[in-house]
Scaffold this active site. Structure first.
Site, mmCIF file in Angstrom:
data_model
loop_
_atom_site.group_PDB
_atom_site.id
_atom_site.type_symbol
_atom_site.label_atom_id
_atom_site.label_comp_id
_atom_site.label_asym_id
_atom_site.label_seq_id
_atom_site.Cartn_x
_atom_site.Cartn_y
_atom_site.Cartn_z
ATOM 1 C CB CYS A 113 -0.947 0.010 1.194
ATOM 2 S SG CYS A 113 -2.067 -1.409 1.237
ATOM 3 C CG HIS A 250 -3.325 3.470 2.258
ATOM 4 N ND1 HIS A 250 -3.763 3.067 1.012
ATOM 5 C CD2 HIS A 250 -3.399 2.375 3.061
ATOM 6 C CE1 HIS A 250 -4.086 1.783 1.062
ATOM 7 N NE2 HIS A 250 -3.878 1.339 2.289
ATOM 8 C CG ASN A 280 -6.641 -0.926 1.176
ATOM 9 O OD1 ASN A 280 -5.884 -0.524 0.294
ATOM 10 N ND2 ASN A 280 -6.192 -1.366 2.339
#
Length: 323
Positions: A113, A250, A280
């Site tokens: 990520c 994020h 996500n």
């Protein structure tokens, strides 16, 4: 002084939207349960003919169009992804070929990520080192390919998509007023590997594997680690949270985003949140959020923007950019 200035942004999403309610009947969950704990309302899921390479290509073309450039103007492609089309070659060279680009060089970057933040920092170093004048930085993922769709603790969290930006060399005076990448801080700690990982790979099982996560452990570490790199970035640039125009974190979990902003003293009105739209999307998360905030006019030329991410490994990092 050479700075890496943002020239254009772009994004690409699969055609299929999967709402929270679509999981009811698949696993024991509900729209209310998912939204309350994560802030996610929907995510995009790639069809069989939509891949990390095809989504990355579409995002790259959108960023080039926004910049008023063509692939001939690019020297380097850095693709952040944990879901490549093939074990090798790098999916970045696939995108390079799809763009009709037969010069320069391209490579993948794997930091889960945090991949896009790592990639922006890497591209900045290539530009400042004189090895590239213009770089396509892409985050593209098809995490739906590595999900265990019977595991309600993970399958409801992730989605697919791609975002990109073009960085180019520009002149700066060496002050915080310069446009471009101003400061960055990157970290990793492999001691946390088993808290967020994929249980397969060519060298171990010979399979792709599925994503596994200890959600409470990730949440427990996230806010502290995020704060660590952001404060280091602030110190390097000589600014405080009050100087920021926008915080683009994020997009993993709304509660983590809120807790991080609160701990850092960043006003809620300065936080870009798209987790409700995309879920996500790992390395695509930050550039997708950026593209939304640029397209709707929130992020404007001259704004001071902080990018931040944390991912499996653990990896984490922050980049400060004057738009």
């Amino acid at each position: 002084m050479i700075r890496s200035v943002v020239r254009g942004t772009g994004a690409a999403l699969p055609h299929r939207i999967m709402k929270n309610a679509d999981f009811e009947g698949m696993v024991e969950t509900s729209d209310e349960w998912i939204a309350q704990r994560t802030g996610i309302r929907q995510r995009y899921i790639a069809a069989d003919d939509e891949t990390t390479a095809s989504l990355g290509e579409a995002a790259a073309r959108a960023a080039l169009a926004d910049a008023g450039l063509t692939p001939d103007d690019i020297d380097l492609i850095v693709l952040a992804t944990s879901t490549p089309n093939n074990t090798f070659p790098a999916t970045a060279v696939d995108i390079q070929n799809r763009l009709g680009m037969h010069h320069g060089f391209a490579f993948d970057m794997q930091a889960v990520c945090s991949g896009f933040v790592y990639a922006v920092t890497t591209a900045d170093l290539y530009i400042r080192g004189g090895l590239a004048k213009r770089v396509l930085v892409i985050g593209s993922e098809t995490f739906s390919r590595i999900l265990d769709w019977s595991d309600r603790s993970t399958c409801v969290l992730f989605g697919d998509g791609a975002g990109a930006l073009v960085l180019e060399a520009g002149e700066g005076s060496g002050t915080i007023a310069d446009r471009g990448v101003l400061a960055a801080s990157l970290r990793s700690d492999g001691a946390h590997k088993d808290k967020l990982f994929v249980d397969g790979g060519p060298s171990t099982t010979g399979t792709v594997g599925h994503l596994r996560m200890e959600g409470r452990e990730v949440f427990k570490h996230a806010v502290g680690m995020i704060t660590d790199v952001i404060e280091a970035t602030f110190a390097d640039a000589g600014i405080t949270a009050a100087d920021l125009d926008w915080f683009v974190p994020h997009q993993a979990n709304k509660r983590i985003i809120d807790a991080s902003a609160r701990k850092l003293g960043i006003d809620d009105q300065k936080v870009v949140v798209t987790v409700d739209l995309h879920g996500n999307t790992s390395a695509a998360s930050v550039p997708l959020a950026l593209s939304v905030a640029v397209a709707d006019g929130r992020i404007k030329k001259g704004d001071l923007v902080l990018l931040e991410a944390m991912g499996g490994g653990f990896t984490w990092g922050a980049v400060l950019v004057r738009w």
